[in-house]
Design an enzyme around this catalytic site. Structure first.
Site, mmCIF file in Angstrom:
data_model
loop_
_atom_site.group_PDB
_atom_site.id
_atom_site.type_symbol
_atom_site.label_atom_id
_atom_site.label_comp_id
_atom_site.label_asym_id
_atom_site.label_seq_id
_atom_site.Cartn_x
_atom_site.Cartn_y
_atom_site.Cartn_z
ATOM 1 N N SER A 90 0.832 -1.202 0.000
ATOM 2 C CA SER A 90 0.000 0.000 0.000
ATOM 3 C C SER A 90 0.872 1.260 0.000
ATOM 4 O O SER A 90 1.697 1.436 -0.893
ATOM 5 C CB SER A 90 -0.960 -0.044 1.181
ATOM 6 O OG SER A 90 -2.008 0.888 1.026
ATOM 7 N N ASP A 124 -5.675 -3.633 -2.356
ATOM 8 C CA ASP A 124 -4.653 -3.378 -1.345
ATOM 9 C C ASP A 124 -4.047 -4.677 -0.796
ATOM 10 O O ASP A 124 -4.766 -5.573 -0.342
ATOM 11 C CB ASP A 124 -5.301 -2.594 -0.205
ATOM 12 C CG ASP A 124 -4.293 -2.017 0.767
ATOM 13 O OD1 ASP A 124 -3.226 -2.609 0.942
ATOM 14 O OD2 ASP A 124 -4.585 -0.954 1.351
#
Length: 731
Positions: free
Chosen positions: A63, A210
């Site tokens: 991320s 993610d």
């Protein structure tokens, strides 16, 4: 024998040299966790590692950790990362669409009609369809592009100067992907596709999101790439406390945090005594607190300095210098402007690519550089119909071919928006309306669209417009409108309420217009109107409903470059309109109005200067009174054939709503002056010199998903004072 002795001596010397040789340097892997805005602390850690001369042989991130790590691995310096982070417009990046002044004119008009952001796609066949993320993709992807050296944005991860991996999650299987063969830009975009915030990214036909869902601190991946010693930086968001879980949104957020925290704890248990954990103390900083970027970077630096004694044991200046020389990208030359050889647009289905080309106005032979490309991307993104915009540039023989690869937003072809409008002066002026707007665009190859607005409540009505460009990308257009409006209103005489009317207005209009690129449009229209009214208070014997039909002609110029309707800080808004009405059996009358607003910024304050002047003939009336129209004065209580109003409004941001619920919280004030009068012609001399009134207000405002909400207190000099509650348009 001599030869045998010589061999034995050589063997013994080699063994002695091996015993005294320096052992090989351990390979150091840097693992950067996800954490949203908290991940900006990674930049502060990187600065300390450079100062301590610690060589970084490989980087693995998730991320925001992948974004910072990928930019660093591909050649960005720490100074460049700091500058880019500080200059980023995080409010725009996290917004659900481009900045308002970058929207197409038709989409800005949607906001004027209904400022709510409660919007979704709807078709009879598919039902309701929500956008794939709460935030738009365009600003995020533009920011990612600026973070990466252009020469390496399309390189697969395994080919970067320093080995790098960005963890993503396969949304269909739940598998962890290291994306070794994925181009850098796509790998970072996928790794930070936070579910519910940013749309998933499809890579090789698979939706990726993610990586924090499966490995927020990917220690095992760094170990598999050959790291002997791991420096793990954990900035993950801590679990909420009981008192903080106050809504269904918070419950869902806690569920995601539990999943993430569990895989982080597993990763921490995989570390050995040789490894180093850096855990910045970011207490109180949320996942989306990007306004605290400086604080996050400073905190990361302090946390790394706290571990400096252990980090210095890993120092290897010569090795670090070699890795830095290998990693740092040469300074990027600005993209030179070259004559356009060809413009290609691919990936469209319902949208006419030729119409988009005409809208972009990039013609063969025109010089095209970075500025021209950015303007083209803004225009494409401003239409609101695209999920992604990818750009390919091919320079050959001093000429440039540009290809825009577009991905259409499936939900955007037929959009429904709901809104709520409330108004109260806590006395006798109270109204509410539920409003719905439907927009269906690209109904034909020239870009025709239908916009319909329905309203129920204190006011009722329906308004539908068919808008048709007169060619692919043409600035000329025709429009047809049908509308019906009904409601009740008070009529004042000498500032006193005289009666209440129930009225309605139906109309049909045809227009011919011309768009003014980036500004607005000019329209000429003809129409037919029917107005009806009936006195409902007081009840009069024999009272009957009256109706009057009109022929109509009008000319209207409208421009709009405001960055916000509620509290703009830049741009202008103007409407100039002249209308000729001919009541059946009577002579023609003229109505005219001019409205202008100019926005500005003064330090921490956003300001707007507003002016309005209007003229009406023979019984037609203009009014003042109500919030921001001489605040404190009863609504619509000042009537005249001529009207003028001036005001300045100033507002200061004092807070922020949670992402998804709204935007800024502001306090501010207004100063107002206005007058009404009678007489032929729109002239200041027809306004009474002694009749100008002054007013002021103070307010608290919140930008909600339904539009701006106000609590205000207003007063007119020498007159009345009134409190106000509003949700919806204010001017």
């Amino acid at each position: 024998m001599k030869r045998l002795l010589l061999v034995l001596l050589l063997i013994a010397g080699s063994a002695l040299a091996a015993e005294t040789a320096t052992p090989p340097r351990p390979k150091i892997g840097l693992v950067l966790s996800g954490g949203g805005a908290r991940g900006l602390a990674h930049i502060g850690v990187l600065r300390v590692l450079e100062e301590a001369k610690v060589p970084i042989d490989l980087i693995v991130g998730t991320s925001m950790g992948a974004v910072i790590g990928g930019a660093y691995a591909s050649g960005r310096s720490v100074d460049e990362l700091e500058t880019l982070v500080k200059s980023a417009h995080w409010n725009e990046i996290l917004a659900d669409r481009p900045a308002r002044d970058r929207l197409a004119i038709r989409r800005r008009e949607d906001d004027e009609k209904l400022p709510s952001r409660i919007e979704f796609g709807y078709t009879i066949a598919d039902g309701a369809r929500l956008p794939s993320g709460a935030a738009a993709n365009g600003a995020l992807e533009a920011t990612l592009s600026s973070l990466l050296p252009a020469a390496r944005a399309e390189e697969p991860l395994r080919r970067l100067p320093i080995p790098f991996r960005a963890v993503a999650t396969d949304l269909l299987s739940g598998a962890m992907l290291d994306q070794a063969d994925t181009p850098l830009f796509q790998a970072l975009r996928a790794s930070m596709a936070v579910p519910g915030v940013f749309a998933p990214l499809r890579v090789n036909g698979r939706p990726l999101v993610d990586g924090g869902l499966v490995r927020n601190l990917p220690v095992d991946l760094a170990r598999s790439l050959g790291a002997d010693i791991i420096i793990a930086v954990n900035v993950g968001t801590p679990l909420l406390e009981d008192r903080e879980i106050t809504s269904a949104v918070m419950v869902a957020n806690q569920m995601l945090q539990i999943l993430t925290e569990q895989n982080v704890q597993r990763s921490l248990r995989e570390l050995t005594d040789r490894d180093i954990v850096i855990d910045p103390d970011l207490a109180g900083m949320g996942f989306m607190d990007f306004s605290r970027a400086d604080e996050a970077m400073d905190t990361g630096r302090r946390a790394a300095l706290a571990a400096l004694s252990r980090l210095e044991q890993l120092a290897a200046p010569e090795a670090q210098a070699r890795l830095q020389a290998k990693r740092l990208a040469p300074p990027e030359a600005a993209l030179p402007a070259l004559p356009l050889a060809q413009l290609n647009i691919t990936g469209t289905q319902r949208i006419n690519a030729e119409a988009l080309k005409a809208e972009l106005a990039l013609r063969p032979g025109d010089p095209v550089g970075r500025a021209e490309l950015n303007r083209a991307i803004e225009r494409l993104d401003g239409g609101g119909d695209l999920e992604r915009i990818e750009t390919e540039i091919d320079d050959h023989d001093g000429r440039r071919t540009v290809t825009f690869k577009l991905t259409e937003a499936d939900w955007a072809s037929s959009k429904v928006r709901f809104g709520l409008e409330l108004y109260s002066n806590f006395a006798d002026a109270n109204s509410y309306s539920l409003v719905a707007m439907h927009v269906a665009d690209w109904l034909n190859a020239w870009g025709g669209e239908v916009r319909t607005i329905a309203r129920i409540g204190s006011s009722r009505g329906v308004n539908s417009e068919f808008y048709q460009p007169l060619g692919p990308g043409s600035r000329w257009f025709a429009a047809a409108r049908l509308s019906y409006e009904a409601g009740s209103n008070d009529v004042f005489n000498q500032g006193q309420r005289a009666l209440r009317l129930s009225s309605s207005l139906s109309s049909a209009q045809l227009e011919l217009g011309h768009r003014i690129a980036g500004l607005g449009d000019l329209r000429f229209g003809v129409g037919r109107l029917r107005a009806s009214d009936e006195v409902i208070l007081p009840v009069l014997p024999g009272n009957a409903r009256r109706s009057q039909a009109y022929g109509q002609q009008y000319l209207e110029l409208h421009t709009d470059t405001l960055d916000s309707l509620a509290f703009p800080s830049r741009g202008q808004w103007t409407t100039a309109r002249v209308e000729w009405l001919r009541p059946d059996g009577e002579s023609r009358v003229i109505n005219a109005s001019l409205i202008g607003l100019s926005a500005f910024r003064l330090g921490e304050w956003a300001g707007q200067l507003y002016g309005e002047a209007a003229h009406a003939e023979r019984g037609q009336a203009r009014s003042l009174g109500g919030y921001l129209r001489l605040s404190g004065t009863p609504d619509g209580s000042l009537l005249g054939e001529n009207m003028a109003l001036l005001r300045v409004v100033m507002a200061r941001r004092i807070g922020e709503m949670p992402v998804g619920l709204g935007h800024a919280v502001r306090v501010g004030f207004s100063l107002e002056t206005g007058a009404v009068g009678d007489g032929a012609g729109l002239k200041l001399s027809n306004l009474p010199r002694s009749g100008w009134k002054q007013a002021a207000s103070g307010f608290l405002s919140v930008d909600t998903r339904f539009g701006p909400f106000f609590l205000a207190l207003g007063a007119t000099r020498g007159g009345e004072t009134s409190a106000y509650l509003l949700l919806g348009p204010t001017w």
